[in-house]
Design an enzyme around this catalytic site. Sequence first.
Site, PDB file in Angstrom:
ATOM      1  N   HIS A 100       8.538 -34.697  26.872  1.00  0.00           N
ATOM      2  CA  HIS A 100       7.567 -35.342  27.770  1.00  0.00           C
ATOM      3  C   HIS A 100       8.024 -35.374  29.227  1.00  0.00           C
ATOM      4  O   HIS A 100       8.021 -36.430  29.872  1.00  0.00           O
ATOM      5  CB  HIS A 100       7.260 -36.763  27.308  1.00  0.00           C
ATOM      6  CG  HIS A 100       6.778 -36.868  25.894  1.00  0.00           C
ATOM      7  ND1 HIS A 100       6.527 -35.766  25.102  1.00  0.00           N
ATOM      8  CD2 HIS A 100       6.505 -37.946  25.120  1.00  0.00           C
ATOM      9  CE1 HIS A 100       6.113 -36.169  23.916  1.00  0.00           C
ATOM     10  NE2 HIS A 100       6.086 -37.478  23.901  1.00  0.00           N
ATOM     11  N   ASN A 130       3.736 -43.265  27.967  1.00  0.00           N
ATOM     12  CA  ASN A 130       5.151 -43.382  28.330  1.00  0.00           C
ATOM     13  C   ASN A 130       5.819 -42.016  28.133  1.00  0.00           C
ATOM     14  O   ASN A 130       5.872 -41.515  27.013  1.00  0.00           O
ATOM     15  CB  ASN A 130       5.839 -44.420  27.455  1.00  0.00           C
ATOM     16  CG  ASN A 130       7.278 -44.669  27.870  1.00  0.00           C
ATOM     17  OD1 ASN A 130       7.683 -44.328  28.971  1.00  0.00           O
ATOM     18  ND2 ASN A 130       8.054 -45.238  26.968  1.00  0.00           N
ATOM     19  N   ASP A 176       1.561 -34.758  22.181  1.00  0.00           N
ATOM     20  CA  ASP A 176       1.851 -36.185  22.375  1.00  0.00           C
ATOM     21  C   ASP A 176       0.765 -37.037  21.731  1.00  0.00           C
ATOM     22  O   ASP A 176       0.334 -38.047  22.279  1.00  0.00           O
ATOM     23  CB  ASP A 176       1.995 -36.520  23.861  1.00  0.00           C
ATOM     24  CG  ASP A 176       2.660 -37.874  24.084  1.00  0.00           C
ATOM     25  OD1 ASP A 176       3.262 -38.401  23.130  1.00  0.00           O
ATOM     26  OD2 ASP A 176       2.569 -38.403  25.213  1.00  0.00           O
ATOM     27  N   HIS A 179      -4.323 -44.852  18.287  1.00  0.00           N
ATOM     28  CA  HIS A 179      -4.342 -46.308  18.166  1.00  0.00           C
ATOM     29  C   HIS A 179      -5.764 -46.747  17.843  1.00  0.00           C
ATOM     30  O   HIS A 179      -6.734 -46.074  18.218  1.00  0.00           O
ATOM     31  CB  HIS A 179      -3.877 -46.979  19.464  1.00  0.00           C
ATOM     32  CG  HIS A 179      -2.430 -46.769  19.769  1.00  0.00           C
ATOM     33  ND1 HIS A 179      -1.425 -47.404  19.083  1.00  0.00           N
ATOM     34  CD2 HIS A 179      -1.812 -45.991  20.694  1.00  0.00           C
ATOM     35  CE1 HIS A 179      -0.254 -47.029  19.563  1.00  0.00           C
ATOM     36  NE2 HIS A 179      -0.463 -46.170  20.539  1.00  0.00           N
ATOM     37  N   GLY A 193       0.110 -44.640  24.675  1.00  0.00           N
ATOM     38  CA  GLY A 193      -0.296 -43.518  23.843  1.00  0.00           C
ATOM     39  C   GLY A 193      -1.763 -43.182  23.918  1.00  0.00           C
ATOM     40  O   GLY A 193      -2.617 -44.060  24.066  1.00  0.00           O
TER      41      GLY A 193
END
Length: 220
Positions: free
Chosen positions: A29, A75, A102, A106, A121
């Site tokens: 990332h 993040n 990534d 949720h 996220g």
Amino acid sequence: GIPRSAEEVITSRDIMLAKETGARIHIAHVSTKGALDIIRRAKADGVKVTCETAPHYITLTDSVVETFNPNYKVNPPLREESDIEALMKGIEDGTIDAIATDHAPHTVDEKDQEYDQAPNGMIGLETSFGVMMTRMVHTGKITPSKLVELMSVNPAKILKVDGGTLKAGAPADVAILKPDEKWVVDASKFKSKARNTPFAGMELTGKPYMTIVGGRVVFG
């Protein structure tokens, strides 16, 4: 909230340890120009380092965070236009070895709270190909073959798994793609049960058509 220095210090530290010990290291990332420059210098110095970034880090800037929409909370966080330009250049020149989705699903309830309380996220699995085609291939920055390397061939090499190839005897895990199909991101139509996408309403060019896993069609 999370400055560039936080990412760049830890990137530098881990690369220094890898250089000292001879270990192979992968930086996940990458989001800042500074971290990318550190990795580029380390590669030139012979350190066994690979890295990746994600589609949202070459598409969205921190300006969208002003809306306090928790779907933009990740993040490391979204950065500035200068970082985006550096990351795209890093993809073009091969400093960045791979593209990761990534994918971080949720529930609506988890994300539907104050920005600083919401989890990090965003989901990226169903938009990653479209975003990369739109931003990097259809703009002429990289070729379709280069994108296949970034999203399939190189990740398999980095992870040392038997994949990323269509050779005889390889696992029959295949994605069939429509590189020129235009579509508008509508989270309500996603196969994922999650809806936390930052790309809602965005028109993309390039879409998965069929997914084959172990020789069996699982989507399409």
